[in-house]
Design a protein around this motif. Sequence first.
Motif, PDB file in Angstrom:
ATOM      1  N   PRO A 118       0.821  -1.212   0.000  1.00  0.00           N
ATOM      2  CA  PRO A 118       0.000   0.000   0.000  1.00  0.00           C
ATOM      3  C   PRO A 118       0.853   1.259   0.000  1.00  0.00           C
ATOM      4  N   GLY A 119       0.548   2.160  -0.925  1.00  0.00           N
ATOM      5  CA  GLY A 119       1.284   3.418  -1.009  1.00  0.00           C
ATOM      6  C   GLY A 119       2.454   3.388  -1.962  1.00  0.00           C
ATOM      7  N   GLU A 120       2.943   2.191  -2.333  1.00  0.00           N
ATOM      8  CA  GLU A 120       4.104   2.103  -3.216  1.00  0.00           C
ATOM      9  C   GLU A 120       3.694   2.204  -4.687  1.00  0.00           C
ATOM     10  N   ALA A 121       2.655   1.438  -5.064  1.00  0.00           N
ATOM     11  CA  ALA A 121       2.218   1.416  -6.453  1.00  0.00           C
ATOM     12  C   ALA A 121       0.921   2.206  -6.571  1.00  0.00           C
ATOM     13  N   ARG A 122       0.969   3.360  -7.217  1.00  0.00           N
ATOM     14  CA  ARG A 122      -0.191   4.244  -7.293  1.00  0.00           C
ATOM     15  C   ARG A 122      -1.213   3.700  -8.293  1.00  0.00           C
ATOM     16  N   THR A 123      -2.472   3.605  -7.899  1.00  0.00           N
ATOM     17  CA  THR A 123      -3.548   3.216  -8.785  1.00  0.00           C
ATOM     18  C   THR A 123      -4.839   3.805  -8.267  1.00  0.00           C
ATOM     19  N   GLU A 124      -5.709   4.184  -9.189  1.00  0.00           N
ATOM     20  CA  GLU A 124      -6.992   4.749  -8.812  1.00  0.00           C
ATOM     21  C   GLU A 124      -7.928   3.688  -8.243  1.00  0.00           C
ATOM     22  N   ALA A 125      -7.675   2.423  -8.572  1.00  0.00           N
ATOM     23  CA  ALA A 125      -8.608   1.351  -8.221  1.00  0.00           C
ATOM     24  C   ALA A 125      -8.633   1.042  -6.731  1.00  0.00           C
ATOM     25  N   VAL A 126      -7.486   1.125  -6.059  1.00  0.00           N
ATOM     26  CA  VAL A 126      -7.405   0.787  -4.639  1.00  0.00           C
ATOM     27  C   VAL A 126      -6.413   1.714  -3.954  1.00  0.00           C
ATOM     28  N   GLY A 127      -6.443   1.730  -2.625  1.00  0.00           N
ATOM     29  CA  GLY A 127      -5.469   2.485  -1.848  1.00  0.00           C
ATOM     30  C   GLY A 127      -5.996   3.840  -1.407  1.00  0.00           C
ATOM     31  N   LEU A 128      -5.275   4.413  -0.437  1.00  0.00           N
ATOM     32  CA  LEU A 128      -5.697   5.668   0.177  1.00  0.00           C
ATOM     33  C   LEU A 128      -4.961   6.890  -0.367  1.00  0.00           C
ATOM     34  N   GLY A 129      -4.141   6.702  -1.395  1.00  0.00           N
ATOM     35  CA  GLY A 129      -3.411   7.832  -1.954  1.00  0.00           C
ATOM     36  C   GLY A 129      -4.362   8.865  -2.548  1.00  0.00           C
ATOM     37  N   PRO A 130      -3.950  10.133  -2.582  1.00  0.00           N
ATOM     38  CA  PRO A 130      -4.821  11.175  -3.126  1.00  0.00           C
ATOM     39  C   PRO A 130      -5.064  10.986  -4.616  1.00  0.00           C
ATOM     40  N   ALA A 131      -6.277  11.295  -5.058  1.00  0.00           N
ATOM     41  CA  ALA A 131      -6.620  11.214  -6.477  1.00  0.00           C
ATOM     42  C   ALA A 131      -6.234  12.531  -7.130  1.00  0.00           C
ATOM     43  N   CYS A 187     -16.289   1.944   5.598  1.00  0.00           N
ATOM     44  CA  CYS A 187     -14.915   1.753   5.127  1.00  0.00           C
ATOM     45  C   CYS A 187     -13.898   2.167   6.185  1.00  0.00           C
ATOM     46  N   ARG A 188     -14.160   3.292   6.848  1.00  0.00           N
ATOM     47  CA  ARG A 188     -13.199   3.778   7.839  1.00  0.00           C
ATOM     48  C   ARG A 188     -13.004   2.779   8.971  1.00  0.00           C
ATOM     49  N   ALA A 189     -14.017   1.969   9.253  1.00  0.00           N
ATOM     50  CA  ALA A 189     -13.918   0.989  10.341  1.00  0.00           C
ATOM     51  C   ALA A 189     -13.398  -0.365   9.874  1.00  0.00           C
ATOM     52  N   CYS A 190     -13.120  -0.503   8.582  1.00  0.00           N
ATOM     53  CA  CYS A 190     -12.744  -1.818   8.025  1.00  0.00           C
ATOM     54  C   CYS A 190     -11.260  -2.097   8.258  1.00  0.00           C
ATOM     55  N   PRO A 191     -10.885  -3.311   8.646  1.00  0.00           N
ATOM     56  CA  PRO A 191      -9.476  -3.614   8.914  1.00  0.00           C
ATOM     57  C   PRO A 191      -8.595  -3.639   7.669  1.00  0.00           C
ATOM     58  N   CYS A 244      -7.428  -1.537   0.370  1.00  0.00           N
ATOM     59  CA  CYS A 244      -8.402  -1.303  -0.698  1.00  0.00           C
ATOM     60  C   CYS A 244      -8.739   0.175  -0.842  1.00  0.00           C
ATOM     61  N   GLY A 245      -8.621   0.959   0.240  1.00  0.00           N
ATOM     62  CA  GLY A 245      -8.928   2.384   0.164  1.00  0.00           C
ATOM     63  C   GLY A 245     -10.365   2.692  -0.190  1.00  0.00           C
ATOM     64  N   GLY A 246     -11.264   1.742   0.100  1.00  0.00           N
ATOM     65  CA  GLY A 246     -12.662   1.946  -0.255  1.00  0.00           C
ATOM     66  C   GLY A 246     -12.994   1.583  -1.681  1.00  0.00           C
ATOM     67  N   GLY A 247     -11.994   1.086  -2.436  1.00  0.00           N
ATOM     68  CA  GLY A 247     -12.226   0.747  -3.829  1.00  0.00           C
ATOM     69  C   GLY A 247     -12.321   1.987  -4.703  1.00  0.00           C
ATOM     70  N   GLN A 248     -12.556   1.776  -5.989  1.00  0.00           N
ATOM     71  CA  GLN A 248     -12.622   2.896  -6.928  1.00  0.00           C
ATOM     72  C   GLN A 248     -13.809   3.792  -6.600  1.00  0.00           C
ATOM     73  N   PHE A 249     -13.588   5.095  -6.693  1.00  0.00           N
ATOM     74  CA  PHE A 249     -14.596   6.084  -6.312  1.00  0.00           C
ATOM     75  C   PHE A 249     -15.926   5.842  -7.028  1.00  0.00           C
ATOM     76  N   THR A 250     -15.882   5.625  -8.322  1.00  0.00           N
ATOM     77  CA  THR A 250     -17.104   5.418  -9.105  1.00  0.00           C
ATOM     78  C   THR A 250     -17.934   4.269  -8.569  1.00  0.00           C
ATOM     79  N   LEU A 304     -13.211  -7.395  -3.127  1.00  0.00           N
ATOM     80  CA  LEU A 304     -11.917  -6.875  -2.692  1.00  0.00           C
ATOM     81  C   LEU A 304     -11.478  -7.525  -1.389  1.00  0.00           C
ATOM     82  N   GLN A 305     -12.401  -7.712  -0.466  1.00  0.00           N
ATOM     83  CA  GLN A 305     -12.058  -8.387   0.785  1.00  0.00           C
ATOM     84  C   GLN A 305     -11.612  -9.820   0.522  1.00  0.00           C
ATOM     85  N   GLU A 306     -12.307 -10.488  -0.390  1.00  0.00           N
ATOM     86  CA  GLU A 306     -11.935 -11.868  -0.719  1.00  0.00           C
ATOM     87  C   GLU A 306     -10.539 -11.923  -1.330  1.00  0.00           C
TER      88      GLU A 306
END
Length: 724
Positions: A254-267, A326-330, A335-341, A360-362
Motif C-alpha cells: 500500500p502506497g508504493e504502487a499508485r492506482t486509482e482502483a485501490v489504496g488511500l493515496g490522493p486522487a 470503510c473507515r472501520a474496516c481492517p 483497498c482504500g474503499g475501492g474505486q470512487f465510481t 476486494l475483501q476476498e
Amino acid sequence: MTAGSTRRSSAPPSSPISQYVLKIASRCDLKCDYCYVYEHADQGWRRQPSLMDPAVVRTVARRIADHAERHRLPAVRVVLHGGEPLLAGAARLDEIATELHGTIGPRLDLRMQTNGVLLTEEICAVLRAHRIRVGVSLDGDVTAHDRHRRFAHGAGSHRHVRRALALLRADENRDCYAGLLCTVDLRNDPIAVYRALLAESPPRIDFLLPHATWETPPPAGPTSYGRWLSAIFAVWTEDGRRVPIRLFDALLAPGEARTEAVGLGPADLVVIETDGSYEQVDSLKVTYDGAAATGLDVFTATVNEVAAHPMIAMRQTGLAGLSATCRACPVVDRCGGGQFTHRFRSSNGFDNPSVYCADLQELIGFIVDRDGLAGWVRDELASGAGGAAAVGQLPPIHEAITRARVVTLGSGGADGWAELVALDEAAPDAVREVLTHPFVRRGDVAYLKNVAVSAAIRAGAEIELAVESRDGLLFLPTLGALRRPGTGTVRTFAGGFRAGDVTVRLAEPPPAWLPTRRLAIGFGIEVVLEDSDPLRGSGLALAGRLDDAAAAAWQQRLEGALAGLNADAPDYLPGIAAALRAIVPLAPDGTGKQRAGSARTAFGAVAATPEEPDALALLLVHEVQHLKLGAILDVCPLFDPRDPTRIAVRWRADPRPVEGVLQGSYAFLAVADVWRRRGDGGRYAEIRGWLDAALDALLAGSFLTPAGVRFVTGMRATVDDWSI
C-alpha cells in the motif's frame, strides 16, 4: 442530498494535480458493449468535437506547465486518450506531442491508452520521436477479447490488436510499450486470460473491474470477481511474478504502487475533454448524466481552480473521505474503499463502500494468505525466532517491492530500462540475483543502468550504456566496483565489461577492480561483505574498503557468532539463514560502543561494528528481527500510521512512535530470549522488564490493527511462557 453531492458542505484543501487525461478524440473505431463513455448513463460525448483543436492543446499545455511550475512538481503525467486517440492520425499526434513537450518541458511523462487497431509504423515513429509510452487494451485470447471488443459491424478486433502489439514489441519500438489493460469478465477462464496476456510480453499488466455501481451492479458469473482475480494471483506468484501486475502490486505494498482502483493515496487526476472542459475521472459517466462535469474549462479556469472542485478535493482526503463502513474496516489501508465510481448509490451519492467490497475483501484475504503472511506465518514470527519456512516467505516481498520500484523508475523510458526488460525475459535468474541485492530498492533512475549492466554481465549478454560513477566508483551491484571518476560508456560481454580504456574480466580483474566479497560463515550461510555500495548508508559511520586481512577477520567473527548461537539459541539460525544477505562494516567511533543498524528499504542487510563473536551474535539477532518485522509491515499493516501517539519506553530517553515501539519490542524479544538461554538472569530480567511495559502499552492503545493486536498478543504470550 442529491446524487452527486458530497458528505461535506465545503471542500477540503486541494493538492496539486500531477496526472492529466487528454481526450484528443471523442469518437472510437470500436463499439465495445461495456464502454463507460458510449454505453452508459452519460452521453456527453455526443456534444464534444470529434478531435481536440490546436487552440485547446496550446491552452492545456500552458495550464499544465503553469500548475507544475507553481507547485514545483518534479514530474507530470499526461495520457492521450479518447474515444480512440489514434483517430487523430500520425501528423496530428506529432503536433500535439510537440506542443506538450515544448511547453511543459522535461518533467513531462507522455503516455497513451489505445485499443491498438490503428497503430502503424508511421505512428510508431511519432511515438519514438516523442517518447510516448503506450498502453493497449487486451482482454485475453480471441474468445475473451472479442466477447466485448468488437467493431460496429460485429467483427472482433483481436487480430488487429495482436498486430499492434507485435509492432510495439519490435526492438525499435520496445521502449514505447507500456503494458496491457484487461477488463475482467467472469465468463472467461482467468488462467487462460493471464497466459494470453503474458504471451504478448508486456512490461506491465493491469486488471480493470467492469465499471459498476450499487444502481447498476456488475455482471454476475460462475464465480466471484475476488475468486477470479485470486486464481491469477496464485499462478502469478508461482511464476515468480515475472511481470508487474498493478492491482496486485498496489494491494501488496500500500502506497508504493499508485492506482486509482485501490489504496488511500490522493486522487490527483483531471480529465480534459476535446472542447477543453475540465472533468473528473471519466469512469463517473456510468453513474448519471453529467456526473463527471465540473463546469470549468481550460480557457477560463486554472488547474488550481479545478483541483479545488468539491468532488475532486474530497478524493484527496484519503481515509477521511470514505464512508463510516470503510473507515472501520481492517483492510481499508489496502483497498482504500475501492474505486470512487464503484461506491455510487442514488440515495446517498458516494458515501458507501465499493459495490465490489466483498470481492476486494476476498482478494485481499487470499493475497494475505498466499503471500506468506497467512495467520500461521505471522503467529510463528510473533513467537520470536520463526522457522525457516516462515522467514522464507519474507524475501519475495522485498523482491516484489523492488520490482515495482524499478518499473516506476523505468516507466518514463529511462536509460537502461529497455535493456533490463529484455534481460528479464531472456535471463530472469540473472536479473533476480541483482534485484534481490539489498540496496537496489534504494536506487534512483540513474541507478537503473548499474542494475542493467550487472544483470547483463551475469547473463553473458552484450549491452552498452553510459553509466555514472559515484564517489569515484563505478559500482555494479552483486559484482563489485571499478575505481573510475565521472561518466563513461560501459560495454558488457560474457564474464566482464569495458569502461573507456579499461577492460575488466571478472576472472582476472585489473587492480582498479574491487570485487564483491562473499563469505561462507557456516551452517550453509553465505553473505556479501558490502563495503563499496554507495547506497549502503544508514546514517551510521561506514567503514571504507577493507583490506584482505580485515575481510578475513570479519569472516572469523561471523563464524564465531553463528557457532555461539548454534550452541546457545539454535532456533535463531534458520531465520538468519533465510533473511541475512549482506554485512555492512561500520567504522568504530573510538568510544568502544557497539553499533548496528538495518532498514526496511534494504531487506537482508545488517550494518555493524566489528565485535567479538558473542556480542556480534546479539547484534545479528537484534537487527534480523528488525528486517523480519519490516518485511511484514511492507505488506501487512499492524498499526495506523496516522496515529500520533508517542509511548515512553525504557530503552530510550525519548518517547517513541508506535512503529518504533513495535520494532524495539520485537528486536528485544529476541535479545532477551538469547540472554535467557545463555542463563544470564540479570540481563534477561532487565530486558524482560522493558518488554513487559512496552507490550502492555501497545495492547492498551487503540492504534493497532486487528492483525497488529494478534501479532503483539503473540509476542505477549511468548514472553509470558518464558522461564529461566
